[in-house]
Design an enzyme around this catalytic site. Sequence first.
Site, PDB file in Angstrom:
ATOM      1  N   ASP A  10       0.670  -1.140  -0.012  1.00  0.00           N
ATOM      2  CA  ASP A  10      -0.004   0.152  -0.144  1.00  0.00           C
ATOM      3  C   ASP A  10       0.826   1.189  -0.149  1.00  0.00           C
ATOM      4  O   ASP A  10       2.045   1.145   0.212  1.00  0.00           O
ATOM      5  CB  ASP A  10      -0.878   0.108   1.098  1.00  0.00           C
ATOM      6  CG  ASP A  10      -2.118   0.891   0.794  1.00  0.00           C
ATOM      7  OD1 ASP A  10      -2.226   1.616  -0.114  1.00  0.00           O
ATOM      8  OD2 ASP A  10      -3.183   0.806   1.609  1.00  0.00           O
TER       9      ASP A  10
HETATM   10  C1  BGC Z   1      -5.302   3.295   0.303  1.00  0.00           C
HETATM   11  C2  BGC Z   1      -5.391   2.083  -0.936  1.00  0.00           C
HETATM   12  C3  BGC Z   1      -5.099   2.846  -2.191  1.00  0.00           C
HETATM   13  C4  BGC Z   1      -3.801   3.523  -2.288  1.00  0.00           C
HETATM   14  C5  BGC Z   1      -3.485   4.331  -3.522  1.00  0.00           C
HETATM   15  C6  BGC Z   1      -3.870   4.104   0.104  1.00  0.00           C
HETATM   16  O1  BGC Z   1      -3.842   5.260   0.974  1.00  0.00           O
HETATM   17  O2  BGC Z   1      -5.044   2.425   1.478  1.00  0.00           O
HETATM   18  O3  BGC Z   1      -6.291   1.536  -1.103  1.00  0.00           O
HETATM   19  O4  BGC Z   1      -5.143   2.072  -3.237  1.00  0.00           O
HETATM   20  O5  BGC Z   1      -3.707   4.479  -1.247  1.00  0.00           O
HETATM   21  O6  BGC Z   1      -4.136   5.601  -3.814  1.00  0.00           O
END
Ligand code: BGC
Length: 720
Positions: free
Chosen positions: A249
């Site tokens: 993530d």
């Molecule tokens: C989130 C993810 C997301 C990623 C990209 C993160 O803060 O937890 O679910 O895909 O950002 O935007």
Amino acid sequence: MQQLLSQMTQEEKIGQLCQVSGAEGYVPDHIRHAIQSGQVGSVINEVHKETINELQRIAIEESRLGIPLLVGRDVIHGFKTIFPIPLGQAASWNPEIIEQGAKVAAKEASMAGVNWTFAPMIDISRDPRWGRIAESLGEDPYLCAELGSAMVKGFQGDYLYGESIAACAKHFVGYGAAESGKDYCATNIPPNELRNVHMVPFKAASENKVATFMSSFSDIDGVPASGNKWLFDQVLRKDWQFEGFVVSDWESISQLTIHGLTENLKGAAWKAFDAGIDMEMVSTGYRDHLSELLQEHDEDDTRLNQMVERILTTKFQLGLFDQPTLECPGIFEQLPEAHLQAAKQAAVESCVLLQNRDDVLPLNKNLSKIAVIGPLADDGYEQLGTWIFDGEERHSQSILSAVQSSVSEQTQVEFHRAMNTSRSHEVQNMDALTESVSNADVAILVLGEEAILSGEAHCRAELGLPGCQEQLIEQLRQTDTQLVLVILAGRPLTLEPVLNNVDAVLYAWHPGSMGGPAVADLLFGDANPSGKLPVTFPRKVGQIPIYYSQKLSGKPVNEHNFVHIDDIPVRAAQTSLGMASNHLDVHFTPQFQFGFGLSYSQFSYQNLQLSTKQIDVDGTLVVSVDVHNTSNRTGVEVVQLYIHDRVASLTRPPKELKGFQRVSIGPGQTQTVTFNIDKRHLGFYIADGTYLCEPGIFSIGIGSSSNPELWNEFELIKTP
Ligand code: BGC
């Protein structure tokens, strides 16, 4: 592939493992140079057509090996055409509508040059305080597995190229169990629950060939997911044989240091690499340290090659190598009618009718005056909900405009915003408002939460209608006019204080671009509500966690042993009352149970039949039930099947959803609905991942919610 891999330097291989964040609209020099020198495998957050085309051109024409980029974006519930938030879509209990929504999103996103989405989010969500419940498919592993897999299919199609994009099962695993419903918090999930609840939809996504997985931000029993070798190396790769690749993530690798798992970014990079995280989102542990780390750990390129291979395979599958250039056409100015209609149908099916006293709904289109009240009635932006990076308000049709165009020419529709925002503490022009409602035949109150109150890092400790909404309703109740409450929200709210003050409640979640026409069709009876709750609605926050499959305990509560605080005699002896598992100050049941949802039709259940009273573990039990539509309207019912393994070596929930079907039944008609039950539905996992199917008696319940109307039982046997 092998040929390409053999030409790559170690630096170029590591480059494929790195995802950088785009600048949204231009190519900054540092990204240009990094791509030219083969240091970037993927770009996130770039959707401008010209910029994406330029990024791909640089990768293909100006890097040594010409490897195209994965272009990732959070396409969560639509790209330009916005569908209901995922939790709303889950209320449709309709895998086809979910697949269709993802297909439309994939088509639009791919036109803009996006080839990879970070969806579906299949974290089991049992805490409505958690803002990301909006992005989830609810509380139940079976429902989430079915709907999540449908979403994967919609994004990915049969093949990954053309109008399909790669999907991502996120966030592996347990993110939804964040303590106190506060985002990013640690989770405490015992192995049995991890396997039987949180992992279930992910296993299904893996079996359904989702292209990628994302590691969770959360700490699982001391080891945050992005550094958790057991999770990725053992469970995902070895046990489940997942062949796609894993992305971290956002900066979750560098965060391993903040968690306290590693001393610095270098240590974090090693933990993540060793755990099997193939691509690093945004932080730069791999870029800065991996080469040195491989040397220090005396590790050859075998594992690195496997990671690169997985990423390149996805690029091949997406067809990125097939074209000499990757010019995307760009997205249309006007959204195609077919896309809008698909979004409307999804919104129709996702609304849940929670209350309908005296059949106040559906409304007559010929009333002389309708008052439409509330800050969310005419707000094309707020109805879109969380995670709509690319959705635009200009494509939204609001509830007010849809009501106006649904009613007869003689009907007067009077609108009062009443509050500046959903959070305001003051009602505007209360007197004029009360007068307007008093003179109306009916008032439609469009209240709830604006979009920003749910989503990532938007958690709440109180779940009532925000601001002064409860007081507004109370005030309007003083009139004689019937009140229809339409709620737009990203989560279950605690509605107890207002239910007695309104006649009907339609829960519309954040219904997306076409929320207005969908809600209007339901209010005026052009459509019949069919949504069912994918998550339990608590009466009070103090009941959380409350979900339908909660274990029994040794002292289950029931109507007979439940004691309410008002019934306790003064100085009553400690053991003289109840002694059951309940709170004293709230009824033990939820406000609305999982699977609940009304219709303008009424259904009755009869004749629950089992093909046999005893089945072998390798056999199949055929279960059938007659569902009768006793009303004079065609309606869709979601018929739900629950089981209870009564005695097992690990205690099992008293109800577990194991089947559901949406059936449309004509007025006065009866339909026989059949389910096949076999060992896939009857067993459970133990801590090491072994699946056990233990002989014994099972109860089986069928009905219109998680309080099934009919129950029966059978025995599971093991023939030697
Ligand atoms: C989130 C993810 C997301 C990623 C990209 C993160 O803060 O937890 O679910 O895909 O950002 O935007």
